[in-house]
Design an enzyme around this catalytic site. Structure first.
Site, mmCIF file in Angstrom:
data_model
loop_
_atom_site.group_PDB
_atom_site.id
_atom_site.type_symbol
_atom_site.label_atom_id
_atom_site.label_comp_id
_atom_site.label_asym_id
_atom_site.label_seq_id
_atom_site.Cartn_x
_atom_site.Cartn_y
_atom_site.Cartn_z
ATOM 1 N N TYR A 1 -4.540 8.486 5.949
ATOM 2 C CA TYR A 1 -3.141 8.169 5.667
ATOM 3 C C TYR A 1 -2.281 9.420 5.533
ATOM 4 O O TYR A 1 -1.160 9.482 6.041
ATOM 5 C CB TYR A 1 -3.036 7.346 4.380
ATOM 6 N N ALA B 1 -7.909 -3.446 8.644
ATOM 7 C CA ALA B 1 -8.877 -2.937 7.670
ATOM 8 C C ALA B 1 -8.472 -3.242 6.231
ATOM 9 O O ALA B 1 -9.284 -3.719 5.427
ATOM 10 C CB ALA B 1 -9.063 -1.431 7.858
ATOM 11 N N GLU B 2 -7.207 -2.968 5.890
ATOM 12 C CA GLU B 2 -6.772 -3.206 4.507
ATOM 13 C C GLU B 2 -6.729 -4.698 4.189
ATOM 14 O O GLU B 2 -7.057 -5.108 3.068
ATOM 15 C CB GLU B 2 -5.404 -2.568 4.255
ATOM 16 N N ALA B 3 -6.346 -5.506 5.165
ATOM 17 C CA ALA B 3 -6.345 -6.959 4.952
ATOM 18 C C ALA B 3 -7.760 -7.479 4.768
ATOM 19 O O ALA B 3 -7.984 -8.449 4.029
ATOM 20 C CB ALA B 3 -5.670 -7.663 6.126
#
Length: 286
Positions: A136, A184-186
Site C-alpha cells: 500500500y 483480497a481485503e473483501a
C-alpha cells in the site's frame, strides 16, 4: 440425476469453487457482466474457500504458514463489463497479489515474493517487472493518492480492469489499489465485502473503518491466535476505528470484529515477513 444435470453441476462448481489447471493452480472467476451482490458474494466466498488453511481458530480459517511451488498461488480471473479479462496471481499464505496476466503478457510487482511467483505462474508468457512493489505504501506514493480518496465499487472495478488490460502506466497504481481492496481485503473481512456491495451502483471512497481493518489485519490475526491459549484475551489490545468513526480497542475474542467480521487469519509464523512486505521498498534493478 441425468448426465446433463451432472454436467451443469460441474460447470457451476468450476465457476464458483475453482478449477485445478494443468499446473496445479486453482482459478476463481468473477465477471461484472450480469453481476449483482449475490454473484459478487459467491466469488468472494469461493476465493476464501480456495485458500488452503491450517484449521480454524475461533471458527476463523488460519492460513497456512508456507507451501511450495505452484500450489502457493491461486489464479483470480476478472472480467469487466466489456468482457476484457485479466488474471491475477494470489499468494495463498497471505492473500497478497503478486502480478497479473493479460493475453500473452504477464506483469509482476518489483519485489522478491513476486519474482518468486513468476517462476511458477504464467509460464511461457512475456514477463514484465513493474517499476514498484505491491504494498500500500508504495502504490499510494506512486499514485499520489491515499486509499481513503480512491472510490471503490463495481464501476471503479470496471475501470481498474480496463486500466490493467490496456496497461495505462499512469493509472495502474490506482487500479491495483482498487483491485486489492475489492478482492483480497473483501476476502479477509466481511465488512469490506459489504462496503463493495453497498457501492454496486455508485462508487464511493471506503470509510475509515475499512481502512483501519486493512491496516490491522496482521495484528488482529496475531492476537486472535494468542488468545487461543490465553482464555480468549488479547495480549495487546488492537486499536481500530469502528463503523461510527470512533477509535476503539479490541481486547478479546468476543468482539464483533472477531465473531462476525474477520474471515481469514494470517498465520503468526508469517506476520513479521508480511509486515516487512507491507512497508518494503522496491528491489534494486539489475
Amino acid at each position: 440425476m441425468n448426465r446433463f444435470s451432472v454436467l451443469m453441476c460441474l460447470v457451476i462448481l468450476s465457476i464458483f469453487h475453482g478449477v485445478p489447471t494443468a499446473e496445479g493452480d486453482v482459478t476463481v472467476k468473477f465477471s461484472l457482466l450480469g453481476s449483482n451482490h449475490k454473484s459478487y458474494s459467491k466469488f468472494i466466498t469461493s476465493m476464501r474457500n480456495a485458500l488452503p488453511n491450517a484449521g480454524d481458530i475461533y471458527n476463523i480459517p488460519l492460513l497456512v504458514p508456507s507451501i511450495s511451488g505452484s500450489r502457493r498461488y491461486i489464479l483470480m480471473q476478472l472480467s469487466n463489463y466489456e468482457g476484457n479479462t485479466i488474471t491475477m496471481a494470489v499468494d495463498v499464505t497471505n492473500v497478497y497479489i503478486m502480478g497479473y496476466l493479460v493475453n500473452g503478457t504477464s506483469y509482476f510487482f518489483n519485489e522478491t515474493d513476486a519474482q518468486l511467483a513468476s517462476k511458477f505462474v504464467f509460464q511461457g508468457t512475456k514477463s514484465i517487472t513493474l517499476p514498484y512493489s505491491g504494498n500500500y505504501q508504495k502504490l499510494q506514493s506512486v499514485a499520489r493518492k491515499e486509499r481513503d480518496s480512491i472510490p471503490l465499487g463495481f464501476m471503479a472495478l470496471d475501470s481498474a480492469i480496463s486500466t490493467l488490460y490496456y496497461y495505462d502506466s499512469r493509472s495502474a497504481p490506482i487500479a491495483f489499489l482498487v483491485l486489492i481492496q475489492t478482492t483480497a481485503e473483501a476476502a479477509r473481512y466481511k465488512y469490506i465485502e459489504k462496503q463493495i456491495i453497498d457501492r454496486i451502483s455508485v462508487s464511493k471512497v471506503p470509510d475509515l473503518a475499512a481502512i483501519s481493518l486493512e491496516n490491522e489485519w496482521s495484528l488482529l490475526s496475531k492476537q486472535i491466535q494468542i488468545a487461543k491459549s490465553n482464555n480468549g484475551q488479547f495480549q495487546t489490545p488492537v486499536k481500530i476505528i469502528n463503523d461510527k468513526g470512533i477509535l476503539t480497542e479490541v481486547t478479546n475474542v468476543s468482539s464483533l470484529v472477531v465473531t462476525k467480521n474477520i474471515m481469514l487469519l494470517l498465520n503468526k509464523l508469517n506476520i513479521a515477513s508480511f509486515e516487512d512486505h507491507v512497508i518494503s521498498t522496491t528491489m534494486p534493478q539489475a
